[in-house]
Motif scaffolding. Structure first.
Motif, mmCIF file in Angstrom:
data_model
loop_
_atom_site.group_PDB
_atom_site.id
_atom_site.type_symbol
_atom_site.label_atom_id
_atom_site.label_comp_id
_atom_site.label_asym_id
_atom_site.label_seq_id
_atom_site.Cartn_x
_atom_site.Cartn_y
_atom_site.Cartn_z
ATOM 1 N N GLU A 1 8.970 14.201 -15.950
ATOM 2 C CA GLU A 1 8.494 12.852 -16.273
ATOM 3 C C GLU A 1 9.592 12.003 -16.888
ATOM 4 O O GLU A 1 9.697 10.803 -16.600
ATOM 5 C CB GLU A 1 7.296 12.895 -17.238
ATOM 6 N N SER B 1 4.681 10.239 -9.337
ATOM 7 C CA SER B 1 4.106 10.563 -10.649
ATOM 8 C C SER B 1 3.503 11.962 -10.652
ATOM 9 O O SER B 1 3.703 12.727 -11.599
ATOM 10 C CB SER B 1 3.044 9.531 -11.028
ATOM 11 N N ASP B 2 2.791 12.286 -9.587
ATOM 12 C CA ASP B 2 2.207 13.631 -9.473
ATOM 13 C C ASP B 2 3.291 14.699 -9.456
ATOM 14 O O ASP B 2 3.189 15.730 -10.131
ATOM 15 C CB ASP B 2 1.351 13.749 -8.209
ATOM 16 N N ARG C 1 4.813 15.211 -12.901
ATOM 17 C CA ARG C 1 3.940 16.015 -13.762
ATOM 18 C C ARG C 1 4.026 17.494 -13.391
ATOM 19 O O ARG C 1 4.123 18.360 -14.251
ATOM 20 C CB ARG C 1 2.494 15.530 -13.662
ATOM 21 N N GLU D 1 0.830 -1.212 0.000
ATOM 22 C CA GLU D 1 0.000 0.000 0.000
ATOM 23 C C GLU D 1 0.865 1.264 0.000
ATOM 24 O O GLU D 1 0.611 2.217 -0.742
ATOM 25 C CB GLU D 1 -0.927 0.000 1.219
ATOM 26 N N LEU E 1 4.503 5.775 -5.218
ATOM 27 C CA LEU E 1 4.611 5.835 -6.679
ATOM 28 C C LEU E 1 3.643 6.863 -7.256
ATOM 29 O O LEU E 1 3.995 7.603 -8.183
ATOM 30 C CB LEU E 1 4.360 4.460 -7.293
ATOM 31 N N SER E 2 2.453 6.925 -6.693
ATOM 32 C CA SER E 2 1.477 7.922 -7.132
ATOM 33 C C SER E 2 1.986 9.332 -6.848
ATOM 34 O O SER E 2 1.871 10.233 -7.701
ATOM 35 C CB SER E 2 0.140 7.676 -6.429
ATOM 36 N N MET E 3 2.534 9.522 -5.663
ATOM 37 C CA MET E 3 3.078 10.839 -5.303
ATOM 38 C C MET E 3 4.225 11.228 -6.223
ATOM 39 O O MET E 3 4.329 12.390 -6.636
ATOM 40 C CB MET E 3 3.530 10.824 -3.844
ATOM 41 N N GLN F 1 3.908 1.458 -1.079
ATOM 42 C CA GLN F 1 4.574 1.514 -2.389
ATOM 43 C C GLN F 1 3.675 2.219 -3.413
ATOM 44 O O GLN F 1 4.137 3.104 -4.135
ATOM 45 C CB GLN F 1 4.900 0.104 -2.887
ATOM 46 N N ARG F 2 2.424 1.794 -3.456
ATOM 47 C CA ARG F 2 1.483 2.404 -4.422
ATOM 48 C C ARG F 2 1.318 3.905 -4.164
ATOM 49 O O ARG F 2 1.308 4.712 -5.087
ATOM 50 C CB ARG F 2 0.127 1.717 -4.332
ATOM 51 N N GLU F 3 1.180 4.253 -2.888
ATOM 52 C CA GLU F 3 1.000 5.659 -2.521
ATOM 53 C C GLU F 3 2.215 6.495 -2.921
ATOM 54 O O GLU F 3 2.078 7.577 -3.501
ATOM 55 C CB GLU F 3 0.764 5.748 -1.008
#
Length: 120
Positions: free
Chosen positions: A41, A32-33, A36, A22, A28-30, A24-26
């Motif tokens: 990127e 990516s944000d 951007r 969980e 990775l999302s941060m 890790q996903r959070e």
């Protein structure tokens, strides 16, 4: 001076592997944000490449092993005792016998290093 985002992303990506799924996903999302928002990127994509991770890890292992090559251990045991006091006395002896001649220009730094390593 421009930040090295690729290196920064890579450090985080290597550390992420130690986290739960969980987290890790959070993270990775941060990342990516952030990529951007900052227009980095390409740096994130480069950091995600398997070769970049491999090279960074190889570099870290190489650095760690190089420092181990320069380290040494000396027993602090004196007359069957191994205490803080004997450790301090051992340090004093090493400094007196091997460092003092370097300061007095009696021997070179390299010669002193060989002498102190010979005490292992």
């Amino acid at each position: 001076m421009t930040p090295n985002y690729k290196s920064w992303y890579l450090g985080i990506l290597l550390d992420i592997r130690k986290k739960d799924l969980e987290t890790q996903r959070e993270l990775l999302s941060m990342l990516s944000d952030l990529a951007r928002q900052t227009g980095t990127e390409n740096a994130l994509k480069a950091a995600k490449s398997p070769m970049a991770k491999y090279l960074r890890k190889l570099s870290m292992v190489w650095t760690k092993n190089r420092s181990k090559l320069r380290s040494f251990r000396v027993s602090a045991e004196i007359d069957g005792e191994n205490t803080i006091l004997t450790a301090a006395k051992t340090c004093d002896r090493l400094l007196q016998q091997d460092f003092e001649p370097i300061l007095n220009k009696g021997i070179s730094r390299e010669q002193g290093w060989v002498r102190v390593r010979g005490r292992q």
